[in-house]
Scaffold this motif. Structure first.
Motif, PDB file in Angstrom:
ATOM      1  N   TYR A 200       0.898  -1.236   0.005  1.00 44.54           N
ATOM      2  CA  TYR A 200      -0.048   0.033   0.016  1.00 44.54           C
ATOM      3  C   TYR A 200       0.761   1.182  -0.076  1.00 44.54           C
ATOM      4  O   TYR A 200       0.376   2.384  -0.557  1.00 44.54           O
ATOM      5  CB  TYR A 200      -1.047   0.016   1.090  1.00 44.54           C
ATOM      6  CG  TYR A 200      -2.208  -0.853   1.281  1.00 44.54           C
ATOM      7  CD1 TYR A 200      -3.468  -0.638   0.500  1.00 44.54           C
ATOM      8  CD2 TYR A 200      -2.073  -2.069   1.727  1.00 44.54           C
ATOM      9  CE1 TYR A 200      -4.395  -1.380   0.571  1.00 44.54           C
ATOM     10  CE2 TYR A 200      -3.209  -3.063   1.719  1.00 44.54           C
ATOM     11  CZ  TYR A 200      -4.363  -2.509   1.058  1.00 44.54           C
ATOM     12  OH  TYR A 200      -5.399  -3.506   0.746  1.00 44.54           O
ATOM     13  N   LEU A 201       2.098   1.299   0.540  1.00 44.86           N
ATOM     14  CA  LEU A 201       2.842   2.262   0.695  1.00 44.86           C
ATOM     15  C   LEU A 201       4.265   2.375   0.251  1.00 44.86           C
ATOM     16  O   LEU A 201       5.093   3.128   0.380  1.00 44.86           O
ATOM     17  CB  LEU A 201       2.970   2.748   2.307  1.00 44.86           C
ATOM     18  CG  LEU A 201       1.519   2.942   3.158  1.00 44.86           C
ATOM     19  CD1 LEU A 201       1.851   2.910   4.571  1.00 44.86           C
ATOM     20  CD2 LEU A 201       0.982   3.937   2.622  1.00 44.86           C
ATOM     21  N   GLY A 202       4.466   1.355  -0.544  1.00 44.96           N
ATOM     22  CA  GLY A 202       5.779   0.991  -1.458  1.00 44.96           C
ATOM     23  C   GLY A 202       6.179   2.209  -2.254  1.00 44.96           C
ATOM     24  O   GLY A 202       7.232   2.169  -2.225  1.00 44.96           O
ATOM     25  N   HIS A 203       5.377   3.264  -2.667  1.00 47.21           N
ATOM     26  CA  HIS A 203       5.663   4.227  -3.607  1.00 47.21           C
ATOM     27  C   HIS A 203       6.199   5.262  -2.898  1.00 47.21           C
ATOM     28  O   HIS A 203       6.719   6.413  -3.412  1.00 47.21           O
ATOM     29  CB  HIS A 203       4.597   4.580  -4.514  1.00 47.21           C
ATOM     30  CG  HIS A 203       3.421   4.954  -3.919  1.00 47.21           C
ATOM     31  ND1 HIS A 203       2.643   4.001  -3.090  1.00 47.21           N
ATOM     32  CD2 HIS A 203       2.585   5.768  -3.894  1.00 47.21           C
ATOM     33  CE1 HIS A 203       1.531   4.557  -2.465  1.00 47.21           C
ATOM     34  NE2 HIS A 203       1.478   5.718  -2.756  1.00 47.21           N
ATOM     35  N   TYR A 204       6.458   5.372  -1.658  1.00 51.05           N
ATOM     36  CA  TYR A 204       6.809   6.278  -0.746  1.00 51.05           C
ATOM     37  C   TYR A 204       8.394   6.062  -0.185  1.00 51.05           C
ATOM     38  O   TYR A 204       8.613   4.961  -0.214  1.00 51.05           O
ATOM     39  CB  TYR A 204       5.862   6.815   0.523  1.00 51.05           C
ATOM     40  CG  TYR A 204       4.586   7.441   0.162  1.00 51.05           C
ATOM     41  CD1 TYR A 204       4.583   8.639  -0.571  1.00 51.05           C
ATOM     42  CD2 TYR A 204       3.384   6.376   0.568  1.00 51.05           C
ATOM     43  CE1 TYR A 204       3.292   9.076  -0.815  1.00 51.05           C
ATOM     44  CE2 TYR A 204       2.269   7.068   0.252  1.00 51.05           C
ATOM     45  CZ  TYR A 204       2.031   8.441  -0.533  1.00 51.05           C
ATOM     46  OH  TYR A 204       0.932   9.112  -0.771  1.00 51.05           O
ATOM     47  N   PRO A 205       8.942   7.139   0.109  1.00 50.10           N
ATOM     48  CA  PRO A 205      10.383   6.912   0.715  1.00 50.10           C
ATOM     49  C   PRO A 205      10.142   6.097   2.093  1.00 50.10           C
ATOM     50  O   PRO A 205       9.200   6.049   2.731  1.00 50.10           O
ATOM     51  CB  PRO A 205      10.919   8.241   0.944  1.00 50.10           C
ATOM     52  CG  PRO A 205      10.200   8.910   0.089  1.00 50.10           C
ATOM     53  CD  PRO A 205       8.716   8.448  -0.180  1.00 50.10           C
ATOM     54  N   ILE A 207      11.276   6.140   5.122  1.00 50.38           N
ATOM     55  CA  ILE A 207      11.052   6.707   6.429  1.00 50.38           C
ATOM     56  C   ILE A 207       9.426   6.967   6.412  1.00 50.38           C
ATOM     57  O   ILE A 207       8.688   7.017   7.387  1.00 50.38           O
ATOM     58  CB  ILE A 207      11.837   7.721   6.745  1.00 50.38           C
ATOM     59  CG1 ILE A 207      11.464   8.143   8.030  1.00 50.38           C
ATOM     60  CG2 ILE A 207      11.775   9.030   5.786  1.00 50.38           C
ATOM     61  CD1 ILE A 207      11.691   7.372   9.318  1.00 50.38           C
ATOM     62  N   ILE A 208       9.009   7.589   5.290  1.00 48.44           N
ATOM     63  CA  ILE A 208       7.628   7.949   5.245  1.00 48.44           C
ATOM     64  C   ILE A 208       6.823   6.733   5.177  1.00 48.44           C
ATOM     65  O   ILE A 208       5.723   6.739   5.720  1.00 48.44           O
ATOM     66  CB  ILE A 208       7.325   8.886   4.167  1.00 48.44           C
ATOM     67  CG1 ILE A 208       8.309  10.278   3.919  1.00 48.44           C
ATOM     68  CG2 ILE A 208       5.787   9.201   3.974  1.00 48.44           C
ATOM     69  CD1 ILE A 208       8.008  10.984   4.994  1.00 48.44           C
ATOM     70  N   GLN A 209       7.276   5.779   4.529  1.00 44.08           N
ATOM     71  CA  GLN A 209       6.639   4.487   4.580  1.00 44.08           C
ATOM     72  C   GLN A 209       6.175   4.029   5.872  1.00 44.08           C
ATOM     73  O   GLN A 209       5.124   3.421   6.524  1.00 44.08           O
ATOM     74  CB  GLN A 209       7.279   3.355   3.981  1.00 44.08           C
ATOM     75  CG  GLN A 209       7.492   3.500   2.550  1.00 44.08           C
ATOM     76  CD  GLN A 209       8.065   2.308   1.851  1.00 44.08           C
ATOM     77  OE1 GLN A 209       8.040   1.112   2.298  1.00 44.08           O
ATOM     78  NE2 GLN A 209       8.577   2.316   0.823  1.00 44.08           N
ATOM     79  N   SER A 210       7.322   3.981   6.784  1.00 46.37           N
ATOM     80  CA  SER A 210       7.136   3.637   8.392  1.00 46.37           C
ATOM     81  C   SER A 210       6.112   4.427   9.180  1.00 46.37           C
ATOM     82  O   SER A 210       5.560   3.703  10.008  1.00 46.37           O
ATOM     83  CB  SER A 210       8.711   3.502   8.885  1.00 46.37           C
ATOM     84  OG  SER A 210       9.371   2.818   8.205  1.00 46.37           O
ATOM     85  N   ILE A 211       6.387   5.664   8.816  1.00 48.50           N
ATOM     86  CA  ILE A 211       5.610   6.426   9.744  1.00 48.50           C
ATOM     87  C   ILE A 211       3.995   6.250   9.424  1.00 48.50           C
ATOM     88  O   ILE A 211       3.208   6.363  10.195  1.00 48.50           O
ATOM     89  CB  ILE A 211       5.882   7.960   9.314  1.00 48.50           C
ATOM     90  CG1 ILE A 211       7.400   8.333  10.198  1.00 48.50           C
ATOM     91  CG2 ILE A 211       5.027   9.019  10.275  1.00 48.50           C
ATOM     92  CD1 ILE A 211       7.854   9.683   9.693  1.00 48.50           C
ATOM     93  N   LEU A 212       3.771   6.349   8.141  1.00 48.53           N
ATOM     94  CA  LEU A 212       2.401   6.478   7.614  1.00 48.53           C
ATOM     95  C   LEU A 212       1.927   4.702   8.096  1.00 48.53           C
ATOM     96  O   LEU A 212       0.517   4.868   8.198  1.00 48.53           O
ATOM     97  CB  LEU A 212       2.186   6.353   5.916  1.00 48.53           C
ATOM     98  CG  LEU A 212       2.551   7.901   5.516  1.00 48.53           C
ATOM     99  CD1 LEU A 212       2.196   8.101   4.160  1.00 48.53           C
ATOM    100  CD2 LEU A 212       1.721   8.989   6.394  1.00 48.53           C
ATOM    101  N   GLY A 213       2.728   3.770   7.749  1.00 46.26           N
ATOM    102  CA  GLY A 213       2.322   2.425   8.271  1.00 46.26           C
ATOM    103  C   GLY A 213       1.994   2.170   9.702  1.00 46.26           C
ATOM    104  O   GLY A 213       1.005   1.662   9.855  1.00 46.26           O
TER     105      GLY A 213
END
Length: 322
Positions: A200-205, A207-213
């Motif tokens: 779902y979030l693989g298109h983000y950098p 660190i952003i993936q981790s925070i949003l996840g």
């Protein structure tokens, strides 16, 4: 303001970049002219699928080889797959556009259905129309002529099924099977990384993936807790994944009576294509293809009482998505 229960989470959510789309997105339905309705949904699972297919062949003894060689699912998201399957069931004429940006949708969620005149139906509205709940699409166009949209909407419905209690079974599946899939993707620690964050979030950098996840996982867990009677508002108890899966198994066991006559001559649970079949098929298929050995997947592959459920999902998958 940070709370005692989750100070770090509140601080992160207060950071300005989490309040806005992380990318500038051109609205699909304003800038683009289309010739027929288009469904925007999450993309297919990343290749390869060989691991999932070989696991089915190795684990589910007796599954015919022609059923084990599975076509690729059109999307990894259970809600997207449910609507996509339902539209295939009614032979709806539409195109599919893949995106991983829910912020491009009018209600900030995927999937949504765009009509030729610029009007839109979001996920819940699509399901409402398919259930026979009449509601018009939201309009993003100033055009006065809505003939294209009206004609397309008239075809967006299911005929009555042969199963009087189809609504009861469907509601049970939506309230118990779908949450188990959501827990698998966002509640389970392994699933959160390889499904929630990666897909779902693989298109983000990173660190952003981790925070949003982490934020998304917290929200999903809170929603799932509110659905369990043993959890109350403000309860700080950890969500027990076993309880979520146990509830899903109760629902699946209740559905088993419908699978008794399902086979080559009777393909559908309700006697003919229905929303119940779209929901159950989507949940089973996503669980089977997930890169997580969830209790639901293990049971579908290993337990004889669920063999008919497995056959059912594989047959429909080959029939509608080959």
């Amino acid at each position: 303001m940070a709370t005692a229960e989750a100070p770090l989470r509140e601080i992160i959510k207060s950071i300005s970049f989490t309040k806005f789309p992380l990318r500038t997105i051109d609205t699909f339905f304003v800038a683009e002219k289309i010739e027929k309705p288009r469904l925007y949904c999450y993309p297919p699972p990343p290749p390869p699928l060989e691991q999932s297919q070989s696991s089915i062949r190795a684990t589910a003894a007796g599954v015919p080889e022609d059923l084990a060689n599975l076509p690729r699912l059109p999307t990894f998201d259970v809600k997207s797959l449910c609507i996509l399957t339902a539209l295939r069931f009614i032979d709806y004429d539409f195109d599919v556009e893949y995106t991983s940006e829910p912020d491009a949708s009018p209600d900030k969620q995927l999937p949504f259905l765009l009509f030729c005149d610029g009007s839109v139906l979001c996920g819940k509205e699509i399901m409402g129309r398919l259930r026979g709940v009449v509601s018009g699409p939201s309009s993003t166009s100033d055009a006065s002529d809505r003939k294209d949209s009206s004609a397309a909407l008239e075809r967006l419905w299911f005929p009555e099924t042969d199963l009087p209690s189809e609504l009861v079974y469907r509601t049970m599946a939506e309230r118990n099977l779908v949450p188990a899939i959501e827990y698998m993707a966002w509640g389970d620690p392994v699933g959160r990384e390889c499904i929630g964050v990666e897909r779902y979030l693989g298109h983000y950098p990173g660190i952003i993936q981790s925070i949003l996840g982490w934020i998304k996982s917290s929200e999903v867990i809170q929603d799932l807790k509110m659905m369990q009677p043993e959890y109350t508002a403000g309860n700080s108890m950890r969500l027990d994944g076993g309880t979520v899966y146990e509830t899903a198994f109760h629902a699946l066991d209740s559905l088993l009576v419908l699978f008794e006559d399902v086979g080559d001559s009777r393909m559908f649970l309700a006697g003919k294509r229905s929303l119940l079949d779209a929901v159950v098929f989507s949940c089973i298929s996503v669980a089977l293809d997930a890169p997580v050995d969830s209790p639901l997947r293990k049971a579908l592959l290993c337990k004889n009482e669920y063999r008919r459920v497995l056959y059912y999902a594989l047959r429909l998958r080959r029939l509608y998505f080959s």
